[in-house]
Enzyme design. Structure first.
Site, short mmCIF file in Angstrom:
data_model
loop_
_atom_site.label_atom_id
_atom_site.label_comp_id
_atom_site.label_asym_id
_atom_site.label_seq_id
_atom_site.Cartn_x
_atom_site.Cartn_y
_atom_site.Cartn_z
N THR A 11 0.82 -1.21 0.00
CA THR A 11 0.00 0.00 0.00
C THR A 11 0.86 1.27 0.00
O THR A 11 0.32 2.37 0.01
CB THR A 11 -0.89 0.02 1.26
OG1 THR A 11 -0.04 -0.20 2.39
CG2 THR A 11 -1.96 -1.06 1.21
N GLY A 12 2.17 1.12 0.01
CA GLY A 12 3.05 2.29 0.09
C GLY A 12 3.40 2.86 -1.28
O GLY A 12 2.97 2.35 -2.32
N VAL A 14 6.29 2.85 -2.88
CA VAL A 14 7.05 1.91 -3.71
C VAL A 14 6.19 0.69 -4.03
O VAL A 14 6.22 0.16 -5.15
CB VAL A 14 8.36 1.50 -2.99
CG1 VAL A 14 9.12 0.45 -3.79
CG2 VAL A 14 9.24 2.73 -2.78
N ARG A 39 -3.51 -2.24 9.59
CA ARG A 39 -4.39 -1.13 9.20
C ARG A 39 -4.96 -1.31 7.81
O ARG A 39 -6.07 -0.86 7.52
CB ARG A 39 -3.60 0.20 9.22
CG ARG A 39 -3.05 0.61 10.54
CD ARG A 39 -2.24 1.91 10.39
NE ARG A 39 -0.98 1.73 9.65
CZ ARG A 39 0.17 1.33 10.20
NH1 ARG A 39 0.22 1.09 11.50
NH2 ARG A 39 1.25 1.18 9.48
N CYS A 128 17.96 4.99 -3.29
CA CYS A 128 17.52 5.61 -4.55
C CYS A 128 18.55 6.57 -5.15
O CYS A 128 18.83 6.55 -6.36
CB CYS A 128 16.19 6.33 -4.34
SG CYS A 128 16.14 7.27 -2.81
N LYS A 216 25.15 6.36 3.38
CA LYS A 216 24.72 5.30 2.45
C LYS A 216 25.31 5.55 1.06
O LYS A 216 25.79 4.63 0.40
CB LYS A 216 23.18 5.29 2.32
CG LYS A 216 22.46 4.67 3.49
CD LYS A 216 20.95 4.82 3.30
CE LYS A 216 20.21 4.63 4.60
NZ LYS A 216 18.80 5.03 4.52
N HIS A 245 14.44 12.43 -8.24
CA HIS A 245 15.61 13.00 -7.56
C HIS A 245 16.55 13.60 -8.61
O HIS A 245 16.79 12.99 -9.66
CB HIS A 245 16.39 11.90 -6.83
CG HIS A 245 15.72 11.36 -5.60
ND1 HIS A 245 14.55 11.84 -5.08
CD2 HIS A 245 16.12 10.36 -4.76
CE1 HIS A 245 14.24 11.16 -3.99
NE2 HIS A 245 15.16 10.26 -3.77
N ASN A 318 12.79 8.47 -8.56
CA ASN A 318 13.28 7.77 -7.36
C ASN A 318 12.42 6.58 -6.98
O ASN A 318 12.89 5.63 -6.37
CB ASN A 318 13.34 8.75 -6.18
CG ASN A 318 12.02 9.47 -5.96
OD1 ASN A 318 11.54 10.18 -6.84
ND2 ASN A 318 11.44 9.29 -4.80
P1 A2P Z 1 0.24 0.43 5.65
O1 A2P Z 1 -0.27 1.21 4.48
O2 A2P Z 1 -0.71 -0.65 6.07
O3 A2P Z 1 0.73 1.28 6.79
P2 A2P Z 1 5.37 4.37 2.50
O4 A2P Z 1 6.82 4.13 2.21
O5 A2P Z 1 4.63 4.97 1.35
O6 A2P Z 1 5.17 5.11 3.80
O7 A2P Z 1 4.72 2.90 2.72
C1 A2P Z 1 5.14 2.04 3.73
C2 A2P Z 1 4.56 0.65 3.48
O8 A2P Z 1 4.99 -0.19 4.56
C3 A2P Z 1 3.04 0.61 3.50
O9 A2P Z 1 2.58 -0.36 2.59
C4 A2P Z 1 2.76 0.21 4.92
O10 A2P Z 1 1.51 -0.42 5.10
C5 A2P Z 1 3.86 -0.78 5.15
N1 A2P Z 1 4.02 -1.00 6.58
C6 A2P Z 1 4.28 -0.08 7.54
N2 A2P Z 1 4.30 -0.66 8.75
C7 A2P Z 1 4.05 -1.98 8.57
C8 A2P Z 1 3.92 -3.11 9.42
N3 A2P Z 1 4.06 -3.01 10.75
N4 A2P Z 1 3.64 -4.32 8.87
C9 A2P Z 1 3.50 -4.43 7.53
N5 A2P Z 1 3.60 -3.40 6.67
C10 A2P Z 1 3.88 -2.19 7.17
#
Ligand code: A2P
Length: 335
Positions: A11-12, A14, A39, A128, A216, A245, A318
């Site tokens: 869901t993030g 990337v 969530r 990146c 890094k 970037h 990026n």
């Molecule tokens: P979620 O959307 O459920 O919080 P970004 O880099 O755009 O902030 O995205 C971070 C990604 O990492 C999202 O898909 C987020 O899911 C996921 N994430 C963050 N914390 C956790 C966790 N505790 N377990 C699994 N996935 C996570």
């Protein structure tokens, strides 16, 4: 051969891009498992015209998975990569968790594809800013041997995730709307109409005054290029750009190489697109790089303050080449 793939962090910023690229490159998928935090469990994400349900990441998430693409931050990778390995998956990890481990290859397919075979289950995707720089510099290193790199970055907020993009957009709207009550959650200072010389925004500076992002760039560049003698110094800066970037890069080489020779080299280099026509105001731009796969290079000129120096401007998306695309190129090579 079609394989079962898990995307951790689906869901993030990337994660979203992983799905776009898996779809557009017709990655041979048997099963696709979308994983995120509790969530997001139950959320639907459309992929190739089908709705997939996001599942909560647990230690049991990797049964039957062949390739796990991780992009949920270093602490999640540290915790869950071992479970993925136990289940027999190969992990391509976009976080910094394992990048500098001796038994973990750190790979940019245009630069060191041969390192992939050395893996023991984990292949790390570099930072990146490092990826786009080494794609442009490797051809120069091969011909003229780079002794020293001085880089300053102009990094988009998407590198800090979707929440950072949201903060920039809302802060910009708030300032333009004349409201003075904007509450920041992520950046330590105003990012709209501003430039912040601190990446990541929430990490303490190191005792030597550098940030972890800067370190890094130093360590990863040497590891990917396979040359621990290259001296690198970096200043990494966040700018109010959503995607792409940009980097000002100065290299000093052992052998003289002219600007014309660098242009010729880079016009034929894999993954590079030369955009260098200053007379027509053509040079790489973040807005033009967004959504594209290539590393764009321009403003190539000789550094007149030293004998063997080149200056250039390097821009790339990026979230794509800097993260999701590079990881999927690694996965393709694995197959
Ligand atoms: P979620 O959307 O459920 O919080 P970004 O880099 O755009 O902030 O995205 C971070 C990604 O990492 C999202 O898909 C987020 O899911 C996921 N994430 C963050 N914390 C956790 C966790 N505790 N377990 C699994 N996935 C996570």
């Amino acid at each position: 051969m079609a394989v079962n793939v898990a995307v951790v962090g689906a869901t993030g910023a990337v994660g979203e891009e992983f799905l776009k690229i898996l779809e557009s490159r017709k990655f041979p998928l048997k099963e696709l498992r979308l994983l995120a935090s509790k969530r997001s469990a139950g959320k639907k994400i459309r992929f190739c015209g089908v709705d997939y349900t996001v599942q909560e990441l647990t230690k049991h998430s990797f049964q039957g998975i062949k390739i796990a693409l991780f992009s949920a931050g270093a602490s999640i990778s540290r915790e869950y990569v071992p479970y993925a390995l136990e289940s027999g998956a190969i992990c391509v990890d976009n976080s910094s968790a394992f990048r500098m481990d001796d038994d973990v290859p750190l790979v940019v397919p245009e630069v060191n594809p041969h390192d992939i075979v050395k893996h023991h289950g984990v292949i790390a995707n570099p930072n990146c800013s490092t990826i786009q720089m080494v794609v442009a510099l490797k051809p120069i290193h091969d011909v003229a041997r780079i002794k020293r790199i001085v880089v300053s970055t102009y990094q988009a907020v998407s590198g800090a995730g979707l929440k950072a993009v949201d903060e920039l957009q809302r802060e910009t709207a708030s300032i333009l709307g004349g409201k003075g009550d904007f509450k920041r959650n992520l950046f330590p200072h105003q990012i709209a109409f501003n430039v912040l010389p601190q990446i990541p925004q929430n990490d303490a500076f190191l005792p030597n005054g550098y940030t972890s992002e800067e370190v890094k760039m130093v360590n990863e560049t040497r590891k990917i290029m396979g040359d621990h003698n290259i001296r690198v110094t970096a200043t990494t800066v966040r700018v109010p750009v959503i995607r792409g970037h940009s980097e000002s890069v100065n290299v000093e080489t052992e052998k003289k190489i002219t600007a014309a020779e660098v242009k010729k080299l880079l016009s034929a280099a894999p993954g590079v697109k030369l955009v260098d026509d200053p007379a027509n105001q053509l040079y790489p731009l973040a807005t033009a790089a967004a959504g594209r796969d290539e590393v764009f290079v321009g403003r190539i000129r000789e550094d007149e303050s030293i004998d063997n120096g080149i200056n250039m401007w390097i821009v790339s998306d990026n979230v794509r080449k800097g993260a999701a695309l590079n990881a999927i190129q690694i996965a393709e090579k694995l197959l």
